[in-house]
Design a protein around this motif. Structure first.
Motif, short mmCIF file in Angstrom:
data_model
loop_
_atom_site.label_atom_id
_atom_site.label_comp_id
_atom_site.label_asym_id
_atom_site.label_seq_id
_atom_site.Cartn_x
_atom_site.Cartn_y
_atom_site.Cartn_z
N GLY A 93 0.81 -1.20 0.00
CA GLY A 93 0.00 0.00 0.00
C GLY A 93 0.85 1.26 0.00
N VAL A 94 0.16 2.40 -0.09
CA VAL A 94 0.80 3.71 0.00
C VAL A 94 0.12 4.48 1.11
CG1 VAL A 94 1.42 3.75 -2.44
CG2 VAL A 94 -0.78 4.71 -1.72
N ASP A 95 0.67 5.64 1.47
CA ASP A 95 0.07 6.43 2.53
C ASP A 95 -1.25 7.02 2.06
OD1 ASP A 95 -0.13 7.47 5.06
OD2 ASP A 95 1.87 8.38 5.05
N TYR A 96 -2.05 7.52 3.01
CA TYR A 96 -3.39 7.99 2.67
C TYR A 96 -3.39 9.17 1.71
CZ TYR A 96 -5.02 4.89 6.33
OH TYR A 96 -5.29 3.78 7.09
N ASP A 97 -2.32 9.96 1.69
CA ASP A 97 -2.23 11.07 0.76
C ASP A 97 -1.55 10.68 -0.55
OD1 ASP A 97 0.39 10.77 1.51
OD2 ASP A 97 0.63 12.78 2.36
N GLY A 98 -1.29 9.37 -0.71
CA GLY A 98 -0.70 8.88 -1.94
C GLY A 98 0.82 8.83 -1.94
N THR A 99 1.46 9.35 -0.91
CA THR A 99 2.92 9.31 -0.86
C THR A 99 3.41 7.89 -0.58
OG1 THR A 99 2.93 9.90 1.49
CG2 THR A 99 3.09 11.70 -0.11
N ILE A 100 4.64 7.62 -1.01
CA ILE A 100 5.22 6.30 -0.87
C ILE A 100 5.77 6.10 0.55
CG2 ILE A 100 6.95 4.70 -1.75
CD1 ILE A 100 4.70 5.31 -3.70
N ILE A 101 5.33 5.04 1.21
CA ILE A 101 5.87 4.69 2.53
C ILE A 101 7.19 3.97 2.35
CG2 ILE A 101 5.45 3.31 4.61
CD1 ILE A 101 2.43 3.72 4.04
N THR A 102 7.23 3.04 1.44
CA THR A 102 8.43 2.31 1.07
C THR A 102 8.24 1.79 -0.35
OG1 THR A 102 9.80 0.35 1.52
CG2 THR A 102 7.50 0.22 2.15
N ASP A 103 9.32 1.65 -1.09
CA ASP A 103 9.22 1.10 -2.43
C ASP A 103 9.40 -0.41 -2.44
OD1 ASP A 103 11.89 0.92 -1.86
OD2 ASP A 103 12.58 2.04 -3.61
N LYS A 104 9.49 -1.02 -1.25
CA LYS A 104 9.72 -2.46 -1.15
C LYS A 104 8.43 -3.19 -0.80
CE LYS A 104 14.51 -1.99 0.47
NZ LYS A 104 15.46 -2.30 1.58
N THR A 105 8.16 -4.25 -1.54
CA THR A 105 7.06 -5.15 -1.21
C THR A 105 7.56 -6.48 -0.65
OG1 THR A 105 7.00 -5.97 -3.49
CG2 THR A 105 5.52 -4.13 -2.93
N GLU A 106 8.85 -6.73 -0.77
CA GLU A 106 9.45 -7.94 -0.23
C GLU A 106 10.81 -7.60 0.35
OE1 GLU A 106 9.66 -11.16 -3.00
OE2 GLU A 106 7.77 -10.62 -3.98
N ALA A 107 11.24 -8.38 1.33
CA ALA A 107 12.58 -8.23 1.90
C ALA A 107 12.97 -9.52 2.58
CB ALA A 107 12.64 -7.06 2.88
N GLU A 108 14.25 -9.81 2.58
CA GLU A 108 14.75 -11.03 3.21
C GLU A 108 14.43 -11.01 4.71
OE1 GLU A 108 18.95 -13.53 3.75
OE2 GLU A 108 18.89 -11.67 2.58
N GLY A 109 13.96 -12.14 5.19
CA GLY A 109 13.64 -12.26 6.60
C GLY A 109 12.27 -11.72 6.98
N MET A 110 11.47 -11.29 5.99
CA MET A 110 10.13 -10.77 6.26
C MET A 110 9.10 -11.59 5.49
SD MET A 110 10.80 -6.66 6.26
CE MET A 110 12.02 -5.95 7.39
N GLU A 111 7.99 -11.89 6.17
CA GLU A 111 6.96 -12.77 5.63
C GLU A 111 6.14 -12.09 4.54
OE1 GLU A 111 6.57 -16.04 6.74
OE2 GLU A 111 8.41 -15.61 7.86
N GLN A 112 5.65 -12.89 3.60
CA GLN A 112 4.71 -12.44 2.58
C GLN A 112 3.29 -12.84 2.97
OE1 GLN A 112 4.93 -10.78 -0.77
NE2 GLN A 112 6.50 -9.94 0.58
N PRO A 113 2.29 -12.02 2.63
CA PRO A 113 0.90 -12.40 2.92
C PRO A 113 0.44 -13.56 2.05
CG PRO A 113 0.95 -10.40 1.59
CD PRO A 113 2.38 -10.70 1.98
N GLU A 114 -0.57 -14.27 2.53
CA GLU A 114 -1.20 -15.32 1.73
C GLU A 114 -2.02 -14.73 0.60
OE1 GLU A 114 -0.44 -18.63 2.55
OE2 GLU A 114 0.93 -17.43 3.79
N THR A 115 -2.59 -13.58 0.83
CA THR A 115 -3.26 -12.77 -0.18
C THR A 115 -3.33 -11.36 0.36
OG1 THR A 115 -5.19 -12.57 -1.66
CG2 THR A 115 -5.64 -13.14 0.63
N TYR A 116 -3.50 -10.39 -0.52
CA TYR A 116 -3.65 -9.00 -0.07
C TYR A 116 -4.63 -8.28 -0.97
CZ TYR A 116 -0.34 -7.69 -3.80
OH TYR A 116 0.29 -7.51 -5.01
N TRP A 117 -5.09 -7.12 -0.48
CA TRP A 117 -6.12 -6.36 -1.18
C TRP A 117 -5.60 -5.00 -1.60
CZ3 TRP A 117 -7.19 -9.76 2.71
CH2 TRP A 117 -8.25 -10.64 2.53
N VAL A 118 -5.69 -4.70 -2.87
CA VAL A 118 -5.49 -3.36 -3.42
C VAL A 118 -6.58 -3.15 -4.46
CG1 VAL A 118 -3.97 -1.82 -4.69
CG2 VAL A 118 -2.97 -3.45 -3.07
#
Length: 378
Positions: A264-289
């Motif tokens: 996701g992005v912040d409520y005003d549309g700004t980027i929180i992070t450009d990463k959707t994956e990273a080593e040592g961090m879990e991925q969702p089973e599904t997500y909503w956008v």
């Protein structure tokens, strides 16, 4: 209160973010359902739990605990809970019954404790009186780290198969960076014993590198939690910011990434992070956008609805794709599709399965509690 029917035509928009999790397909089924009002006299119902005798216990955000006797339509107040902080998202929140409720009659309730300057998620348990009209001997067993915000409390409760209690603790919104610190309870799933003590096999039980109560971290605002006894799996849903709502399988000591990774992005549309994956961090089973603001989560274990047994169901409260009940089509423990039910009708705060095998939903504001029935023609 009108009855609703839906043809169950799914409609969802997924972001092309390059991860396997975003490949969830829209599915449809031949099963048609409608909503039948069960409770219309309720204000901001938050959590629900059925007693073995069919009575329904539920919390209201500002009014505490209520009980609906089986077969009736008017709930009664159940006094005994401590005062709650009730501004904005704060109040009386999730609840669950002791696994040995038939003997102990213990009810566990999460609520927002404190003041605007210092508040947090707290958990108490109390004995439901024999007549069901009072909560007695209420004892506090857990208090999360304090914050000074009325946002993101989390607060779903579930017992695991070993009798330990899991609870979701929100990140406090403005304290989202602390979700990456396992020494804090902000943005975590905690695990405690029935009396609030720490299980010896918690990942940070010795307190050296993390809070002893923390089971997983890196979460945002988790308002869905379900323990599947059949597979010994703990499922969780959490709100993303603008997009990026998630369904996760919760694992011991795991980091779920917020806010270092997100879809996701912040409520005003700004980027929180450009990463959707990273080593040592879990991925969702599904997500909503776009977002649905998922709240409430359960698995259907009955045969009431043809073809749906074994699927997960999550409420949607808000967002461009919200105001619906989502059927998450599961096969062999994997998400294979999603179907939106009652699209655009009601914001759904919680969903549980009743002792009759039917699904029950609680709406977010003043609409009430409904049973999900098969529509005519099934």
């Amino acid at each position: 209160m009108r009855l609703l029917a839906t043809s169950l035509l799914a409609s969802l928009v997924l972001a092309a973010c390059g991860s396997a999790a975003d490949q969830t397909q829209a599915v449809t089924s031949d099963t048609k359902v409608k909503l039948t009002p069960v409770v219309t006299e309720t204000e901001f119902p938050w959590g629900m739990a059925f007693m073995p005798n069919g009575d329904l216990l539920f919390t209201e955000k500002e009014n505490g605990l209520k009980r609906l006797p089986a077969g009736e339509t008017t709930p009664v107040a159940v006094p005994g809970l401590p005062p709650a902080y009730t501004e904005r998202q704060a109040g009386y929140l999730g609840l669950t019954l002791d696994p040995d409720f038939a003997t102990s009659r213990l009810v566990y309730v999460a609520y927002s404790k404190g003041t605007p300057d210092a508040n947090g998620t707290a958990i108490v348990h109390g004995r439901l009186s024999d007549d069901g009209n009072a909560l007695e001997d209420v004892t506090e067993i857990f208090v999360a780290d304090p914050r000074d915000t009325a946002l993101h409390f989390g607060s779903r409760l579930q017992f695991g198969g070993d009798g330990t209690l899991y609870a979701t603790i929100g990140d406090g919104f403005v304290y989202m960076d602390l979700a990456q610190d396992p020494k804090k309870t902000h943005g975590s799933v905690i695990r405690i014993n029935k009396d609030g003590s720490i299980p010896a096999d918690n990942p940070f039980a010795d307190g050296a590198v993390g809070n002893p109560a923390v089971w997983s971290y890196g979460h945002r605002n988790e308002q869905g939690l379900y323990y599947d006894a059949e597979t010994d799996t703990l499922y969780e849903t959490e709100h993303g910011p603008k997009g990026g709502d998630e369904l996760n399988i919760i694992r011991k000591g795991a980091n779920y990434g917020w806010p270092e990774i997100t879809y996701g992005v912040d409520y005003d549309g700004t980027i929180i992070t450009d990463k959707t994956e990273a080593e040592g961090m879990e991925q969702p089973e599904t997500y909503w956008v776009p977002s649905i603001a998922p709240a409430g989560l359960t698995k259907l274990t009955s045969d009431v609805y043809p073809g749906w047994k074994g699927d997960l169901f999550a409420g949607g409260m808000n967002g461009p794709a919200g105001l619906n009940l989502v059927r998450i089509d599961m096969e062999n423990g994997k998400v294979v599709g999603r179907e939106n039910l009652f699209q655009g009708e009601y914001p759904i705060r919680d969903v549980v399965q009743g002792p009759d095998g039917h699904l029950y939903i609680a709406t977010k504001n003043f609409d009430g509690i409904f049973r999900v029935d098969l529509a005519d023609g099934n």
